[in-house]
Design an enzyme around this catalytic site. Sequence first.
Site, mmCIF file in Angstrom:
data_model
loop_
_atom_site.group_PDB
_atom_site.id
_atom_site.type_symbol
_atom_site.label_atom_id
_atom_site.label_comp_id
_atom_site.label_asym_id
_atom_site.label_seq_id
_atom_site.Cartn_x
_atom_site.Cartn_y
_atom_site.Cartn_z
ATOM 1 C CG HIS A 1 -1.784 1.162 1.368
ATOM 2 N ND1 HIS A 1 -2.808 1.451 0.492
ATOM 3 C CD2 HIS A 1 -1.804 2.145 2.301
ATOM 4 C CE1 HIS A 1 -3.411 2.562 0.876
ATOM 5 N NE2 HIS A 1 -2.817 3.010 1.971
ATOM 6 C CD GLN B 1 7.538 0.550 -2.246
ATOM 7 O OE1 GLN B 1 7.914 1.356 -1.407
ATOM 8 N NE2 GLN B 1 8.175 0.354 -3.355
ATOM 9 C CG HIS C 1 -0.297 6.074 -0.605
ATOM 10 N ND1 HIS C 1 -1.076 7.201 -0.627
ATOM 11 C CD2 HIS C 1 -1.050 5.108 -0.045
ATOM 12 C CE1 HIS C 1 -2.252 6.923 -0.103
ATOM 13 N NE2 HIS C 1 -2.261 5.656 0.260
#
Length: 102
Positions: free
Chosen positions: A77, A79, A81
């Site tokens: 998650h 990564q 972003h």
Amino acid sequence: MDKEQVVNIGFEIVAYSGDARTKLLLALKDAKAGKFDEVDALVEEAKGLLNDAHKSQFDLLSREAKGESAELGFMVHAQDHLMTTMLLADIINTLLDIYRTR
């Protein structure tokens, strides 16, 4: 590396990326209004925040390369972003160039 350490690094990446995203979107808004002094400051702040996110990411990858195992559930998650914010930075920088030449 325990799960809490990995999650904390993930939160750092999400926070830095989110703050950078906000700065980039504000820069685009200011560009639309012709406020290019503010634009340049916001873009520089976003670059610094993305650098901080990269440092956190590098810390995790370095530790993993040294043999410290990590459960990467939340990191996926984080990564996501980081990568979407990096893509947004590229797109917004192109749009800012267009606004500057108007």
